[in-house]
Design an enzyme around this catalytic site. Structure first.
Site, mmCIF file in Angstrom:
data_model
loop_
_atom_site.group_PDB
_atom_site.id
_atom_site.type_symbol
_atom_site.label_atom_id
_atom_site.label_comp_id
_atom_site.label_asym_id
_atom_site.label_seq_id
_atom_site.Cartn_x
_atom_site.Cartn_y
_atom_site.Cartn_z
ATOM 1 N N ASP A 1 -11.555 1.070 -3.452
ATOM 2 C CA ASP A 1 -10.121 1.091 -3.179
ATOM 3 C C ASP A 1 -9.987 1.645 -1.763
ATOM 4 O OD1 ASP A 1 -7.398 0.959 -3.365
ATOM 5 O OD2 ASP A 1 -7.211 2.257 -5.134
ATOM 6 N N TYR B 1 -6.407 -11.147 -7.753
ATOM 7 C CA TYR B 1 -7.663 -10.615 -8.270
ATOM 8 C C TYR B 1 -8.648 -11.774 -8.381
ATOM 9 C CZ TYR B 1 -5.244 -6.332 -9.888
ATOM 10 O OH TYR B 1 -4.533 -5.165 -9.972
ATOM 11 N N GLU C 1 -7.035 -7.516 0.270
ATOM 12 C CA GLU C 1 -5.629 -7.371 0.657
ATOM 13 C C GLU C 1 -5.543 -7.209 2.177
ATOM 14 O OE1 GLU C 1 -3.653 -4.396 -2.005
ATOM 15 O OE2 GLU C 1 -5.682 -4.358 -2.871
ATOM 16 N N HIS D 1 3.190 -0.009 -2.778
ATOM 17 C CA HIS D 1 3.577 -1.422 -2.829
ATOM 18 C C HIS D 1 5.088 -1.637 -2.937
ATOM 19 C CE1 HIS D 1 -0.507 -2.590 -2.720
ATOM 20 N NE2 HIS D 1 -0.811 -2.370 -3.983
ATOM 21 N N HIS E 1 -1.859 -9.856 -3.608
ATOM 22 C CA HIS E 1 -2.681 -8.985 -4.453
ATOM 23 C C HIS E 1 -3.436 -9.792 -5.516
ATOM 24 C CE1 HIS E 1 -3.720 -5.256 -6.629
ATOM 25 N NE2 HIS E 1 -3.360 -4.632 -5.536
ATOM 26 N N ASN F 1 0.831 -1.201 0.000
ATOM 27 C CA ASN F 1 0.000 0.000 0.000
ATOM 28 C C ASN F 1 0.871 1.260 0.000
ATOM 29 O OD1 ASN F 1 -2.474 1.684 0.315
ATOM 30 N ND2 ASN F 1 -3.378 -0.319 0.739
ATOM 31 N N ARG F 2 0.369 2.358 0.570
ATOM 32 C CA ARG F 2 0.973 3.661 0.328
ATOM 33 C C ARG F 2 1.766 4.203 1.506
ATOM 34 N NH1 ARG F 2 -3.594 2.851 -2.331
ATOM 35 N NH2 ARG F 2 -3.739 3.589 -4.485
#
Length: 366
Positions: free
Chosen positions: A266, A202, A329, A126, A200, A100-101
């Site tokens: 998100d 999908y 996640e 990431h 991660h 993440n950030r």
């Protein structure tokens, strides 16, 4: 996009199988700079199949039967070779050193300021330009009693992407006889450093098409508030009566109008768990009414990022697969290193980071 495909067709048929029951190892291909990539295929007695690549410790495919017994890929399968940036376009990879950030790629640790690489505008996402998802991991099969398993290990050098400390990180993928895919993470360091790991993948339990009517429950009454760059403000939001309210079973696409203009999720959910608890607890449940497949997410992590494809009803002019995925996640909160009141992501020498997430699958009969 999610159709069952001849995944990993480049794998060498001549490659030797592992001696561990339910695990096969094969040559997948090479990276652009010639590093060998292997694929491990885990198969349980129920016919479920998981494929894991050494590159990025990536969950490349996961195949499970529907209520008719027909297998399909329920994650976006990884095909081809890593792209020019080193990773796969649609990835089930492990994200780190910090998933993440990190706001502006900056943080202060023990009185020292650090600048890590910015790869999402002025922020880091990431792990930077070459995160854990873009490197090759060492792998070994395990004789696990619960089912076929593979352990992948990577050593991140001191200073990699600007982070302090030499970190040794491992993840074990186990496919149990009960159709549970378990991920067990561990890590150690020789200097204090932030660490936040996630997978991660999908998912689409239908195997193809949109996910608007897949029914979701999330065990969270709060989420972390964020700005336009998805950087947490440090505040918490109550999810009740908002687009984030999945406290009761709700179709994924039920509140698309409230998600404008992005029309996608998100968002980081603050999972309901006792303060300080590291127990494996229920985080989310998703059910596809068509295939009958269901999945529960259980984790020791305090947060879960829900990330989806754009949730726009198909128009007939666009492929239905545009609506075709959701990510769960499990992780610590985004930018936790800059918010002291968030659960800490700091790993110190002498400590061992441990985290477990389970994806538990079931079939709902008509």
């Amino acid at each position: 996009m999610l159709a069952a495909v001849a995944l990993l067709a480049t794998a060498s048929a001549a490659s030797a199988s592992s001696s561990v029951t339910g695990v096969q190892r094969a040559h997948y291909g090479e990276t652009a700079d010639g590093v060998r990539i292997d694929v491990f295929t885990l198969t349980n007695a129920r016919g479920a199949v998981a494929k894991v690549l050494t590159h990025g410790a990536t969950l490349a495919d996961l195949q499970l039967p529907d209520r008719t017994g027909r297998n399909a890929s329920i994650v976006i399968p990884v095909t081809g070779k890593p792209g020019p940036q080193g990773g796969f376009p649609s990835s089930g990879a492990i994200m780190g050193r910090v998933a993440n950030r990190i706001a502006h790629g900056r943080f202060t640790l023990d009185g020292r300021d650090y600048q890590v690489t910015a790869n999402s505008g002025v922020h880091q996402l990431h792990g930077g330009r070459v995160g854990f998802n873009k490197v090759n991991w060492q792998a070994e099969t395990l004789d696990a009693s619960e089912g076929p398993a593979v352990k992948l290990t990577y050593v991140s050098a001191d200073g990699e992407e600007g982070y302090p400390g030499r970190v040794t990180v491992s993840v074990v993928y186990t496919l149990t006889a009960q159709n549970v895919l378990r991920l067990d993470y561990s890590a150690t360091t020789d200097k204090p450093t932030p660490l936040n790991l996630t997978n991660h993948a999908y998912f689409n339990l239908g195997g193809t098409g949109d996910v608007l009517d897949h029914v979701l429950t999330v065990n969270a009454t709060r989420a972390t508030a964020a700005d336009a760059d998805l950087i947490p403000t440090g505040q918490y939001l109550e999810v009740k009566d908002t687009a984030l309210d999945f406290t009761r079973p709700t179709p994924v696409g039920a509140r698309t109008a409230l998600l404008a203009p992005a029309r996608r999720y998100d968002h980081n959910f603050v999972l309901n768990r006792p303060a300080g608890s590291k127990a494996l607890l229920f985080a989310a449940r998703i059910q596809d009414p068509h295939s009958g497949r269901g999945m529960e997410v259980w984790t020791t992590e305090p947060g879960m990022m829900l990330y989806t494809s754009p949730l726009t009803p198909p128009t007939g002019k666009e492929p239905a697969a545009r609506n075709g995925f959701y990510c769960f996640e499990t992780q610590h909160y985004p930018d936790a290193v800059n918010h002291p009141h968030f659960p800490s992501t700091i790993l110190r020498p002498g400590e061992t980071f441990r985290s477990t997430t389970e994806f538990r699958f079931s079939i709902q009969e008509r």
